[in-house]
Each structure stands twice: as C-alpha cells, then as structure tokens.
Design an enzyme around this catalytic site. Structure first.
Site, PDB file in Angstrom:
ATOM      1  N   CYS A 822       0.902  -1.164   0.000  1.00  0.00           N
ATOM      2  CA  CYS A 822       0.000   0.000   0.000  1.00  0.00           C
ATOM      3  C   CYS A 822       0.926   1.194   0.000  1.00  0.00           C
ATOM      4  CB  CYS A 822      -0.950  -0.035   1.197  1.00  0.00           C
ATOM      5  SG  CYS A 822      -0.109  -0.137   2.766  1.00  0.00           S
TER       6      CYS A 822
HETATM    7  O1  LIG Z   1       0.454   1.692   5.423  1.00  0.00           O
HETATM    8  P1  LIG Z   1      -0.596   2.570   4.824  1.00  0.00           P
HETATM    9  O2  LIG Z   1      -1.938   1.944   4.839  1.00  0.00           O
HETATM   10  O3  LIG Z   1      -0.208   3.151   3.512  1.00  0.00           O
HETATM   11  O4  LIG Z   1      -0.673   3.782   5.849  1.00  0.00           O
HETATM   12  C1  LIG Z   1      -1.548   4.877   5.721  1.00  0.00           C
HETATM   13  C2  LIG Z   1      -2.856   4.637   6.436  1.00  0.00           C
HETATM   14  O5  LIG Z   1      -3.610   3.669   5.734  1.00  0.00           O
HETATM   15  C3  LIG Z   1      -3.714   5.878   6.482  1.00  0.00           C
HETATM   16  O6  LIG Z   1      -4.864   5.610   7.232  1.00  0.00           O
HETATM   17  C4  LIG Z   1      -2.986   7.005   7.171  1.00  0.00           C
HETATM   18  O7  LIG Z   1      -3.811   8.155   7.139  1.00  0.00           O
HETATM   19  C5  LIG Z   1      -1.640   7.261   6.553  1.00  0.00           C
HETATM   20  O8  LIG Z   1      -1.798   7.925   5.348  1.00  0.00           O
HETATM   21  C6  LIG Z   1      -0.808   6.013   6.353  1.00  0.00           C
HETATM   22  O9  LIG Z   1       0.242   6.258   5.466  1.00  0.00           O
HETATM   23  P2  LIG Z   1       1.689   6.589   5.956  1.00  0.00           P
HETATM   24  O10 LIG Z   1       2.472   6.456   4.709  1.00  0.00           O
HETATM   25  O11 LIG Z   1       1.610   7.964   6.487  1.00  0.00           O
HETATM   26  O12 LIG Z   1       2.042   5.577   6.993  1.00  0.00           O
END
Ligand SMILES: O=P(O)(O)O[C@H]1[C@H](O)[C@@H](O)[C@H](O)[C@H](O)[C@@H]1OP(=O)(O)O
Length: 904
Positions: A822
C-alpha cells in the site's frame, strides 16, 4: 507495577537488543542458517481471582525478562486479553529468538493483569496497564522450564503484597516441527473452545530445525511471534510468524545507481564519438550531453549519500519522501508463517511487504509514470519540430541493437581467436567447434544489422553531417516517418558526395562474405587433413605433402579471419553511430521532460527491483531442494504477484500509476544463479549487471547448494519473472472514487494483469507437468480459479477484495512470489497480510472457525505487523481512525485499541 511509559521505554530497549546481533549468522563455512528461536512457550492461567466477586477477570499476561547485568526488568512480550475467564488460555505465545541473549539462567517474570472492562481495549495496549489491576506475578528461569517434566511449569501467582496466591500460571514449552497428537482436555475451562494449553510434546529435547537450512545472507533482524490455535477437530496447531529486513533494500539501489551512471556516461561518450555534425545537431547534442551530465552528478550525489548510511537495512515509512533515500524501497520486509500441525509436515507461507514503488519525493501533482509517459509520447510526436521523431518501438530497437552489438562484437573477436588457436594446434575438433560458434554469432550480428532502422538512421546521420545536400533538397524519409525538420544546405561547408544508399547493404553483406571465406578455408583444411589420413597413391601423396608445405593451418586461416574481424569492426562502428543518432533524437526532443521522466522511472524501478530481488531470493532459498520448483524456474520462470491496496483517488492515483510502470518494467529483469567463490557473506550478495533496457541479477549460492541445481541453471540460463499487479482500494478515499470519481485505472490494471497471469498459466501448463506445483488442501482447479478471477475483474462491484484473494491464491498455487503493498506497507498491508495468513490457516490447516477472528486479532494485536508499525513510527498503533475504518471491508478492520491517531 511499572507504569505505561516504563513499559514503552522497556519495549524500545527490547527492540534495540533484538537488533544488537543483526547478522544472526554463524561464521563462514556453510553458514546460511541464522540460529532459530529456541525457547518458545505458551501461557495459561487457572483459578484467577478478580477483585469484584461476581466478575471473572479479563486477563492478560505481561512477560518481562530480568536483565542479569543491569538488574532491571525489560518488557519482552504480552499476551492478548482473554475476556471474562478465570482459566484463560492465551493464544499468543512467547518466543526468544536466537538473537536474544537468553540462557538457562535468564529469569522471566510473568505478571497477570485484569483489564477490568472491555472499554479499556479502546486505549493503547501499553496504556492498559495504567487502568488494569494486578492480579499476581510469578518468576521462573529458562533453565527451570527446560528441565521440568514435559517442559511444563505450573507456578503460583503471588499477589502484589507477596502474601496471597492469586491463582496459577502454566508455562508450556512449544517446539515447532515436533508436535505429536495430544489429547487436550485435562484443564477445564468455562469456555468450551478453550481447552488444554498443552500443545506440544516432544520425544527429544534437541530442537530439530526442519526449516530449509538456506535462510540467507540477505535477511536481517528477525522478529518472531508464536501462537497456538485450535483446529476443527480440537487439536492444536502451532504458528510462528517471522518478519525480517532485507539488505537488498540498500544494496540493489546502490548497484543500480552505479549502473545508471555508467550507462549515461557511455551515452555521453557515444555522442562525442558521433563526429562532426552540422551546427543544428551539434547544439542539440551539446544540450543532451549537459542533461546527461546533470543526471550523472545527481545520481553520484545520491550514491555518496547512500554510502554514508551504514547498518540500516530498511527505510521507514516516515522517510518515504526523503530525497537521498528516494531509490530505496519503503518498509521492505519478508514475512514467513510457519505452521506445525499434529501428524503433518510443517508448512511455510512467505510474503514480501513493501511500500508502493513510487516517486514520493517528486510527488504526484501531475500523476504518475503511466500517465506521464503516455502524455509525453503524444506531446513528443506533435512538438518534435527540432528533430526526427522515432517511435518508442524504434528507440527500444536502437537500444536493443546497441546492446546486441556490444555483446556480439567482443564475442566474435574472441571466437575468431579461438579458431586461430585451434588451427595453430591443428585440432580438427577445435576448429569445428569454434567455427560453429563463430558462424552462429556472426549470423546473429548480420541479422541485427540488416534491420531497416539501421539503414534509415545511417541516412539520417549522413544528412546531419556538415555540408550535406540531398539529391532533391527534399525532406528525407525515415522509415515511413517524415523528418519534420527541413535539412538545409549550408553553403559555407563543402558538399558531401551523394549518399550511397546501397553502401550499408554492401557493408553487412561483406561480413557474411568474409564468414563464407572462413568456412570455406576451414572446410578445405579439414578435407586435406582427412585425405592425408586415407591411403593414397604415391603421386597424390606427393601433392598433399606439397600442399602442406604451402603453410601451416593458422597461416592459411589468418587472412580470412582477420578480414572478418575488420569487417565486423567496421560495420559495428557505423551501426553504433546510427543507433546513437536515433537515441540522440529521443533525448533531444524530450528535453527537459524526457530526462525528468527517466529519472522518475529509475527511482521507481529501483524500489521495485529491490523488492523483486528480495522475493526471488526468499523463494529460491525456500525451494532450493524442490526439484519441481527448480524445473519450473528454468523452463518457464516465476510469477511475481503484487497485491496493492492503493485507492484510485487523490495522490494515490499517481502512486498507482508509478507502481504500474515500475512493476511492468520488471519484465526487463532476468535472474542468474552463480556459484559463490566462497561461503563468506560478501560472496553471497546478489550482483546486478546490465543497462536500463535489460538487467540481470546474479544470485550466488554456496557450492554445496549450487552443485545440486539442474544443469540448465548451473550453465547460467537466464531465469524469467512474470510480474503481475492487482489493485483494489479499500479505504475511505476509494469510497469517494467509487461514488464520485473514476476507478478505470484499477479496472484497466486488473484486466491487463489478469491476461498476463492467464498467459503465464498457459505457457506453464504447456511446458511443465503440473505435478511440479506445490500441493494444497484446497484443490480447486487453477483453471477454475482463473475463470473466477476473470469474471471478477470485469464485474462492477465495489471494493471487490475477492480479486486480491483469488489472485493471491492463484499465485501460491503457481508457486509464485507474493507481494503486498500500500502506500507505506504498514497499516493496510498489515491488515491484508494477517487476513491472508488466517485464511491460509482456515483453508489449509483446518483452523476452527471459532478461532478465526481470535487468531486474526491476536496477529494484529501482538504479531509481527504491530512490530512493523513500531519499527516505522515508534508507536504501536495502526494509523486509522474510526471513520476510515467504517469504510474498510470488515475483515480489514483491526481490533479495538490497536489503531488511532499517531502522535509524531
Ligand atoms: O500503510 P498505509 O496503509 O499506507 O498507511 C496509511 C494509512 O492507511 C492511512 O490511514 C494514514 O492516514 C496514513 O496515510 C498512512 O500512510 P503513511 O504512509 O503515512 O504511513
């Protein structure tokens, strides 16, 4: 009782200690086996007494280790909460990986808490201790456990004042791979599904490692978790998760950067060697060389920055947009789930998790590669007023011709020398063998040079030289495309003679003629040699002797061979210039956009390749003794299936567009297995070679393993991978995309990749007996699964995660490499990986359906993935809020208390 902050601090100390011995490997020799976790145990309690009389406690056990040197407690693990149960049996076990300096003297303290009421689960696990009451604690040494009968200890829990007994705790040693069937009902519980904690009995104390011995020199810093879950027939299965970092996170991008620099430098050199060009073309060339120079120095800077990074083998999510780390994949980890079931051989399920390969530093305002590249192609066609437009196919062809020539020319020279050497030694067999190879390679070269593109590019190059004037002063046709730039006659420069269009045909035909002369000479020599061996009349014998006196074999063969080499050299030089001229057009009409896009593509590809190489090696090590797998590998190649959970909304669209191109570019990668010089770690590191249009990753194996490979692989046969990508967005952004936006990107990707997967299966079933594939309990025909997948990718259904499940199942059935991704491979990826693991336990190991959600919650709460979150953001919470989760398909929602706002 320690407070929450202390717990957190201890936990961080613990993490540091875990990574203190990062190699985890024994010394050289056939080393590759990191010591595996040796001491693992499960926990259960009996007769717990809660404070309120009518209440049954919500118990959890906190496991700490008493550090013998520092004499303080280090938090080591924690079980899940078992609600309203005075005899709780915990599914989450405790493991001491070999890296942990546990010894028989190591003291373990078990502290049992009562989490009062369920609402406390909505706070962080580490804060639970603030609001829990302590029921009691017990301490034992690892040695006590190892010596105990049945390796099981029953300990009294002492209340905080040390006076009363608050029940007992049962510690049972677990051993992967050594499980006998045990009758499991000698502890009574209130809940029928929770029976005996005794899940493992062993005949011997020696922990036999049945895992593959080759776990590798590229995986580091393991994090292990153990669990036990009940099967449908009330037996216990033992499950271990092991998550590791991969040194390729850094080493592959660093190697790629060096190769990019090398390639661009040689482009600059080739451009210099184009010779004199008319002022228009010369200026363009200078501009292009400047751009290459800029890329080179930017990459050199990045490489220098990366060289400064030592001792790290993963890039945390918070660094995703850091310029100096833009070539490094985000949060790359391997995860292996090993399952031991009574009377069954252990099974392992591997997965690689990685953040979307994308240009996070450059951002996604204008979209990602797939969109940018196609827009750019369109624009280039219409605005290429300065130069000759060559289609992407022509540019790719030019690169291919250059690569082929750079391989074939030195080969032909060395084969020609071998031929002369065989002549020198008067070896008929040597002559025949060398001639055969020389003919093959020279024919290949001639075939390459005959391409119309070479001919037309030579004409264009000729026209670009100073003083060129065409026959009719008209635009020159370039292979069906017109030169949109009028080539003017420049009076001040002496005119060239008219271009002889037949000249090139004569040049390559000359190579063929020279080869014919060499063949004729070898035939003559061999014939003479044969006739010399036959009994001949006296006069004829005299003739033979005279003919031999004419000279030795080498002398006779030397002139045609030298002519051949010269001709080859001449044509290669010309063709190289022609192809360089084609690439100059490509570069010139794309300034500056083309260069920026190439850099973006380099970044994304680097992340994708690091992940692919990690997955390939994991798969190779795991299958090194599997004849069927090795056969499949060299006959067809391996599927590399990427599951992505990105949404097709906002900036994640750009990410997905980058990812699509990055994954598709992996088709240009081959793997080769080589024999390592020694078994030292340094000699077992994979090596990348090649250039942008084609890279090879060489994977060295220790002699012992290399020798047992199939001949084809040992001979260096290039091994293919078939990358496929399936995407289904699951979060609130995807809800918006589905309601008000556009999900065509996802639909197109899934459809296209379904076709690739289908084609792979077709070719696999034609070339490899399907018995080579691994056996699974769920024996749905792969064809049927493909059909279902095909239907799903065309069905309009919101958040159709079934696409991901079926694609994942097909990939495992095809013995492929599974990747999940993701944005940062931290939160959504963790939900998906744990779900997939539990689905495998259900489908392949008869996980009791009452245990499915419990198992899922345990893994999400206590497992490797929450450790992954901790490693990335130093906080044990998945970064979701309630609103986001409401939009998630149910089975992707983490348990209460494990998610929330992340304090940075
Ligand atoms: O590991 P991810 O799902 O890409 O992490 C996202 C998360 O899903 C989302 O809810 C949160 O708002 C953040 O955007 C997370 O991305 P990061 O790259 O900031 O960890």
């Amino acid at each position: 009782m320690e407070d929450g902050t202390q717990h957190l601090a201890h936990c961080m100390v613990d993490m540091k200690e875990l990574s203190a011995n990062p190699e985890g490997l024994t010394a050289a020799g056939v080393i590759l086996t990191p010591k595996l976790p040796q001491v693992e145990f499960s926990l259960a309690c009996n007769d717990l007494v809660a404070s309120g009389r009518d209440r049954k406690p919500n118990a959890l056990v906190q496991v700490s280790v008493i550090d013998p040197h520092k004499q303080h407690l280090v938090s080591h693990a924690c079980t899940e909460i078992v609600e309203a149960n005075k005899d709780p049996l915990f599914l989450t076990g405790v493991t001491f990986p070999s890296e942990y300096p546990a010894s028989p003297e190591t003291l373990v303290k078990l502290t049992v808490y009562d989490a009062k009421d369920k609402s406390q689960e909505s706070v962080s696990k580490w804060l639970i201790f603030f609001c829990s009451s302590l029921l009691g604690s017990a301490t034992f040494s690892v040695g006590d456990l190892l010596k105990a009968k049945d390796e099981r200890l029953t300990l009294s829990l002492r209340s905080s004042d040390g006076v009363c007994t608050a029940g007992t705790v049962v510690v049972s040693r677990l051993k992967m791979g050594e499980m006998e069937e045990v009758d499991v009902d000698h502890i009574t519980t209130d809940i029928p599904s929770q029976k005996c904690p005794l899940v493992c009995e062993s005949a011997s104390h020696a922990c036999v490692d049945r895992e593959n011995p080759l776990t590798g020199p590229v995986f580091k810093n393991p994090v292990c978790k153990v669990y036990r879950f009940q099967t449908v027939d009330s037996k216990w299965m033992l499950v271990r998760e092991q998550m590791e970092e991969c040194t390729l996170s850094f080493s592959i991008p660093k190697q790629l950067l060096s190769l990019y620099i090398q390639e661009d430098m040689s482009r600059v050199q080739d451009l210099r060697e184009l010779g004199d060009l008319s002022p228009h073309w010369d200026n363009l060339r200078k501009e292009v060389m400047t751009r290459y120079g800029e890329t080179i120095s930017s990459y050199q800077e990045t490489l220098a920055e990366l060289d400064k990074v030592t001792g790290r083998s993963f890039k945390p999510s918070c660094c995703k947009a850091q310029k100096s780390l833009e070539f490094i994949p985000i949060n790359l980890h391997t995860q292996r789930m090993r399952v031991t079931c009574p009377r069954k051989t252990d099974a392992c399920y591997d997965i690689v998790t990685v953040g979307a390969p994308a240009a996070h530093f450059q951002g996604f305002k204008c979209g990602g590669l797939q969109r940018l590249l196609s827009r750019y192609e369109g624009e280039k066609k219409s605005t290429a007023y300065q130069c000759i437009y060559y289609s992407p196919e022509h540019t790719a062809k030019a690169q291919e011709v250059l690569s082929t020539m750079s391989l074939l020319q030195p080969l032909i020279t060395s084969l020609a020398d071998q031929l002369l050497q065989a002549a020198q030694e008067r070896s008929s067999t040597g002559l025949r063998d060398a001639l055969k190879s020389l003919s093959d390679k020279t024919e290949n070269l001639v075939h390459t040079l005959k391409d119309e593109l070479v001919k037309s590019a030579l004409l264009a190059l000729h026209a670009a030289q100073p003083g060129y004037v065409s026959k009719n002063q008209k635009q020159t046709a370039v292979q069906g495309e017109s030169v949109s730039f009028p080539l003017k006659h420049q009076d001040s420069i002496p005119h060239h003679k008219e271009y002889d269009e037949e000249e090139w045909d004569r040049a390559w035909a000359n190579v063929a003629k020279c080869l014919t002369c060499v063949i004729a000479m070898v035939d003559k020599l061999l014939e003479d040699d044969n006739s010399k061996q036959e009994p001949v009349p006296e006069q004829q014998l005299a003739d033979v002797i005279t003919s031999h006196n004419l000279g030795e074999w080498r002398e006779q063969l030397c002139p045609p061979v030298t002519r051949l080499k010269e001709c080859v050299m001449e044509v290669v030089e010309k063709a190289k210039k022609a192809m360089t001229f084609v690439l100059l057009q490509e570069a010139a009409c794309s300034i500056p956009q083309g260069f920026l896009l190439q850099q973006r593509r380099d970044v994304v590809f680097s992340q994708a390749l690091a992940a692919l190489a990690c997955g390939f090696i994991m798969k190779l090590y795991a299958g090194i003794q599997d004849k069927g797998f090795l056969r499949q590998l060299h006959l067809v190649g391996m599927v590399a299936q990427f599951e992505s959970l990105l949404s097709t909304y906002s900036e994640e669209i750009g990410m997905l567009e980058d990812m699509e191109t990055g994954i598709s570019d992996l088709q240009r990668v081959m793997f080769k297995i080589t024999e390592a010089k020694t078994d030292d770690l340094g000699d077992l590191q994979p090596l990348v070679c090649g250039r942008r249009d084609h890279f090879t990753v060489e994977v060295p194996l220790p002699r012992l393993f290399f020798q047992n490979l199939p001949e084809e692989i040992k001979e260096g046969k290039p091994l293919r991978v078939f990358p496929v990508l399936f995407n289904v967005g699951i979060n609130e952004q995807q809800t918006i995309a589905e309601r008000f936006g556009d999900i065509s990107l996802q639909e197109r990707i899934n459809q296209k990749n379904f076709e690739i997967l289908e084609a792979y299966y077709k070719s696999l079933s034609e070339k490899v007996p399907l018995e080579c594939l691994p056996c699974f309990q769920t024996q749905t025909d792969i064809k049927e699964l493909l059909e279902t997948l095909g239907q799903n990718v065309i069905t309009k259904k919101r958040k159709n995660v079934e696409i991901l499940w079926i694609a994942g199942t097909i990939c495992r059935r095809l013995n492929g490499i599974r990747f999940t991704s993701c944005k940062s491979a931290k939160d959504r990826t963790s939900m998906s990986v744990t779900l997939e693991q539990c689905a495998l336990l259900r489908d392949e190991h008869q996980l009791n359906k009452d245990f499915f959600i419990r198992a899922l919650d345990c893994m999400r709460r206590e497992g490797c993935r929450i450790e992954n979150v901790q490693k990335n953001i130093r906080c044990r919470k998945y970064a979701f809020n309630i609103l986001q989760l409401m939009a998630f398909p149910k089975c992707y929602r983490p348990p209460e208390g494990t998610y929330g706002k992340v304090d940075s």
